[in-house]
Design a protein around this motif. Structure first.
Motif, PDB file in Angstrom:
ATOM      1  N   UNK A 104      48.893  55.120  38.291  1.00 57.48           N
ATOM      2  CA  UNK A 104      48.789  53.875  37.044  1.00 57.48           C
ATOM      3  C   UNK A 104      48.904  52.630  37.894  1.00 57.48           C
ATOM      4  N   UNK A 105      50.348  52.615  38.742  1.00 55.56           N
ATOM      5  CA  UNK A 105      50.360  51.349  39.495  1.00 55.56           C
ATOM      6  C   UNK A 105      49.333  50.845  40.343  1.00 55.56           C
ATOM      7  N   UNK A 106      48.679  52.009  41.138  1.00 55.79           N
ATOM      8  CA  UNK A 106      47.523  51.950  41.886  1.00 55.79           C
ATOM      9  C   UNK A 106      46.302  51.157  41.191  1.00 55.79           C
ATOM     10  N   UNK A 107      46.210  51.650  39.991  1.00 58.25           N
ATOM     11  CA  UNK A 107      44.753  51.329  39.334  1.00 58.25           C
ATOM     12  C   UNK A 107      45.085  49.957  38.748  1.00 58.25           C
ATOM     13  N   UNK A 108      46.267  49.583  38.449  1.00 54.12           N
ATOM     14  CA  UNK A 108      46.538  48.185  37.758  1.00 54.12           C
ATOM     15  C   UNK A 108      46.121  47.118  38.888  1.00 54.12           C
ATOM     16  N   UNK A 109      45.811  47.689  39.996  1.00 53.34           N
ATOM     17  CA  UNK A 109      45.593  46.495  41.184  1.00 53.34           C
ATOM     18  C   UNK A 109      44.120  46.688  41.382  1.00 53.34           C
ATOM     19  N   UNK A 110      43.320  47.720  40.834  1.00 53.66           N
ATOM     20  CA  UNK A 110      42.169  47.968  41.399  1.00 53.66           C
ATOM     21  C   UNK A 110      41.100  46.847  41.528  1.00 53.66           C
ATOM     22  N   UNK A 111      41.279  46.300  40.017  1.00 50.65           N
ATOM     23  CA  UNK A 111      40.176  44.960  39.886  1.00 50.65           C
ATOM     24  C   UNK A 111      40.572  44.024  40.757  1.00 50.65           C
ATOM     25  N   UNK A 112      41.581  43.701  41.384  1.00 49.10           N
ATOM     26  CA  UNK A 112      41.929  42.794  42.087  1.00 49.10           C
ATOM     27  C   UNK A 112      41.653  43.001  43.731  1.00 49.10           C
ATOM     28  N   UNK A 113      41.440  44.464  43.908  1.00 47.31           N
ATOM     29  CA  UNK A 113      41.199  44.774  45.383  1.00 47.31           C
ATOM     30  C   UNK A 113      39.805  45.096  45.518  1.00 47.31           C
ATOM     31  N   UNK A 114      38.977  45.557  44.555  1.00 47.75           N
ATOM     32  CA  UNK A 114      37.581  45.860  44.536  1.00 47.75           C
ATOM     33  C   UNK A 114      36.658  44.651  44.622  1.00 47.75           C
ATOM     34  N   UNK A 115      35.631  44.641  45.461  1.00 49.02           N
ATOM     35  CA  UNK A 115      34.849  43.414  45.754  1.00 49.02           C
ATOM     36  C   UNK A 115      33.434  43.992  45.124  1.00 49.02           C
ATOM     37  N   UNK A 116      32.762  43.033  44.404  1.00 51.05           N
ATOM     38  CA  UNK A 116      31.349  43.208  43.879  1.00 51.05           C
ATOM     39  C   UNK A 116      30.236  43.022  45.100  1.00 51.05           C
ATOM     40  N   UNK A 117      30.595  42.215  46.090  1.00 47.11           N
ATOM     41  CA  UNK A 117      29.746  42.209  47.088  1.00 47.11           C
ATOM     42  C   UNK A 117      30.561  41.492  48.280  1.00 47.11           C
ATOM     43  N   UNK A 118      29.746  41.739  49.570  1.00 53.63           N
ATOM     44  CA  UNK A 118      30.429  41.257  50.893  1.00 53.63           C
ATOM     45  C   UNK A 118      30.795  39.837  50.785  1.00 53.63           C
ATOM     46  N   UNK A 119      30.308  38.928  50.000  1.00 52.13           N
ATOM     47  CA  UNK A 119      30.422  37.433  49.606  1.00 52.13           C
ATOM     48  C   UNK A 119      31.944  37.405  48.955  1.00 52.13           C
ATOM     49  N   UNK A 120      32.328  38.136  48.578  1.00 48.18           N
ATOM     50  CA  UNK A 120      33.627  37.900  47.990  1.00 48.18           C
ATOM     51  C   UNK A 120      35.041  38.402  48.863  1.00 48.18           C
TER      52      UNK A 120
END
Ligand code: HEM
Length: 143
Positions: A104-120
């Protein structure tokens, strides 16, 4: 379930040792960690998770959000990492409540860690290079 700080730290250390052995052995993920010292990341991650699980607060590094801006991480990479984490928790015989809370802790950071594209992606300092390692399995998918 009651666990002393020492028991908690010992268990988390064991999980992270197993986990990073797997990551550093993986043909894809190991390439993300080429410039990272396995012992250092194992102990950083242990301090971070011990604190997040309610144990002693020893971690004083970057927040997960600020630790990965330079790495192109997408869902497929996340899934590989999570699968190794699930295996490591099982192999270390972590109690259910620890595994659940940790994931759950890991997943709480998922949106902050994933990138939609290399430009991010951006370096943590001006000259830092972006780490972009394509999924080797995508070759199979394309065939
Ligand atoms: C696919 C997902 C992830 C990948 C590929 C990844 C990769 C990495 C790498 C390569 C580093 C070393 C950076 C450096 O020092 O140069 C790092 C640091 C770190 N990661 Fe991750 N990570 C992932 C997910 C997570 C998650 C889910 C968490 C915690 C919830 C996390 C927490 C941390 C922390 C605390 C550090 C140390 C920060 C510092 O002091 O610099 N990471 N990660």
């Amino acid at each position: 379930m009651n666990m002393s700080d020492e028991e908690l730290t010992e268990l988390i250390t064991k999980v992270n040792e197993i986990f990073y052995d797997k990551l550093f052995d993986d043909p894809w993920l190991s390439q993300i960690f080429v410039d990272v010292d396995q012992d250092i990341i194992t102990s950083q991650q242990t301090d971070f998770i011990v604190g997040a699980l309610g144990g002693p607060q020893k971690y004083c590094g970057r927040s997960p959000k600020d630790a990965h801006p330079h790495i192109f991480i997408q869902e497929d990479m996340w899934d590989v990492r999570e699968a190794y984490m699930v295996e490591a928790l099982k192999e270390a015989n972590a109690p259910e409540w620890i595994s659940e809370k940790w994931l759950k802790i890991d997943n709480a950071f998922k949106a902050a860690i994933l990138k939609g594209s290399i430009d991010e992606c951006s370096g943590r300092y001006k000259s830092e290079e972006i780490i972009n390692i394509p999924n080797p399995n995508s070759f199979k998918k394309a065939a």
